[in-house]
Design an enzyme around this catalytic site. Structure first.
Site, short mmCIF file in Angstrom:
data_model
loop_
_atom_site.label_atom_id
_atom_site.label_comp_id
_atom_site.label_asym_id
_atom_site.label_seq_id
_atom_site.Cartn_x
_atom_site.Cartn_y
_atom_site.Cartn_z
N HIS A 317 0.85 -1.19 0.00
CA HIS A 317 0.00 0.00 0.00
C HIS A 317 0.88 1.24 0.00
CE1 HIS A 317 0.53 1.75 4.06
NE2 HIS A 317 0.84 0.50 4.42
N CYS A 318 0.29 2.37 -0.38
CA CYS A 318 0.91 3.69 -0.26
C CYS A 318 -0.15 4.63 0.30
CB CYS A 318 1.48 4.16 -1.60
SG CYS A 318 0.29 4.24 -2.93
N GLU A 319 -0.08 5.91 -0.01
CA GLU A 319 -1.06 6.81 0.58
C GLU A 319 -2.47 6.53 0.06
OE1 GLU A 319 -1.77 11.63 1.29
OE2 GLU A 319 -0.19 10.91 -0.07
#
Length: 426
Positions: A317-319
């Site tokens: 995941h990222c932002e």
């Protein structure tokens, strides 16, 4: 002058011979003499002389063969006896012959030029005469006018005879269609001993959409297609349909241990946070690991020498899980596929997931599972300098390998571009 004297001498001799002949005139002898001279002239006469006779001016009494024959036939009908059987006086015959010969010699030079045209006209006249004679021979006219009006215009026997004859090359439309069916044109039989040609069949080519549709009919399987997925995946409302996507609720249940039984005693999971370091330090999911470059991905996921039977789950995941997280997940899957090119679909890391809507949504729902319980956006004004630095670092892979090995940067294994995203599909 010499030619005129010669012609006068010939005429005098003819007059003398004619006078002598009148003294001892015998009708029978004159007829025999005329017939003999006629046969002799016919034998000795050449085609050129005959053509010259035909081209004598209209003032003379010599006619063409067709005109003479027609006049003889008309005379035969009128007089009852053909003109050929009537006796002609010898004197008039000889005089006509002499005058004809003199005129022929005089007009020889002017008639030579028209020989070719006369020859062609004569051929046409003879063909027309033969056609008329054939029609008159086959035509039987009725005597009664009533029979003529009520009868057929053409007899069938004449039509059959004309059809049996070989006609010219020109084709004409028949007004009497035949009842016999036309024979079908049959192609010649091909040789049975001809070698059989090998047919090249076209192979079926499926595009990415068809393959994804076929995979969608099957239950959710991991990357090596050996087992079903441990975590429930989202089917609708997702951004990356080629990646297995889970919700924030599923990740929270995984952290809380609801899937420990499926993972086994030696199994486990790992959360990969692909955000920049200042974002990760500002707040992240409990137990997550910060990997934001491709070089770090290569080091953290080495090639395994033996098959791992224990199930290991990796959640990226990222932002927002829109760019950085999916790119690194696909990079890992691409390297894994390249290491098992000859052993498809085996993989060292078959079970990879992407978190739907990233850390922002998860923090809004489960902030208690984050440490520190904070959220620092990527474009936070307080971290502009850091953002430019890490952004340039991760983009350095586009200019070539070397240096720091950011996203797409150099490493021991180069990235091979794939034409299809199925290479990363699980």
């Amino acid at each position: 002058m010499a030619s005129k004297r010669l012609m006068l001498d010939v005429e005098e001799e003819d007059d003398e011979s004619g006078a002598c002949g009148q003294e001892n005139f015998d009708p029978h002898d004159a007829d025999m003499e005329y017939q003999a001279k006629r046969r002799k002239s016919a034998v000795q006469e050449t085609p050129l002389q005959w053509m010259l006779k035909r081209h004598i001016p209209a003032s003379t009494t010599v006619l063409s063969p067709i005109t003479e024959l027609s006049q003889n036939m008309n005379g035969a009908r009128l007089d009852g006896t053909p003109k050929s059987t009537q006796r002609i006086p010898a004197n008039r015959t000889l005089n006509n012959f002499n005058s004809l010969s003199s005129r022929t010699l005089g007009s020889f030079s002017s008639s030579c030029s028209s020989y070719e045209s006369g020859n062609s006209l004569d051929d046409e006249y003879m063909d027309m005469f033969e056609m008329e004679s054939a029609e008159n021979h086959n035509l039987e006219l009725p005597d009664d006018l009533e029979v003529l009006l009520s009868g057929q215009l053409k007899s069938e026997s004449n039509l059959e005879e004309m059809s049996n004859k070989k006609g010219s090359l020109r084709r004409c439309l028949s007004m009497y269609p035949s009842e016999q069916p036309e024979e079908a044109v049959q192609e010649p039989d091909q040789e049975t001993n001809m070698p059989m040609k090998k047919m090249q069949r076209k192979t079926l080519s499926m595009n990415d959409a068809e393959i994804m549709r076929a995979l969608g009919d099957e239950p959710e399987l991991i990357g090596d297609l050996s087992k079903p997925c441990t975590l429930p995946c989202l089917a609708t409302g997702i951004r990356h349909r080629d990646l297995k996507t889970i919700s924030s609720d599923t990740l929270a249940r995984l952290i809380q241990g609801e899937f420990d039984e499926q993972l086994g005693s030696q199994g486990g999971y790992e959360i990969i946070d692909c955000r920049y370091p200042y974002e990760f330090l500002g707040g992240h999911i409990r137990g997550a690991k910060n990997l934001y470059t491709r070089g770090q991905i290569q080091e953290a996921f080495p090639t395994l020498t033996s098959n791992q039977e224990n199930r290991r789950i990796y959640v990226f995941h990222c932002e927002f899980s829109s760019e950085r997280g999916p790119k690194l997940l696909r990079y890992l899957r691409s390297n894994d596929r390249s290491q098992h090119t000859h052993n498809y679909p085996a993989l060292d890391y078959p079970e990879l997931y992407i978190l739907h809507n990233g850390y922002k949504e998860f923090f809004g729902l489960y902030s208690q599972l984050c440490q520190p319980s904070q959220y620092v956006p990527m474009l936070a004004p307080a971290h502009n300098d850091e953002f430019r630095y890490f952004r340039a670092k991760t983009k350095s892979w586009q200019c070539g390998e070397g240096g720091d090995s950011g996203i797409g940067g150099g490493g021991s294994r180069g990235l091979r571009k794939s034409r299809s995203r199925l290479l990363y599909a699980e």
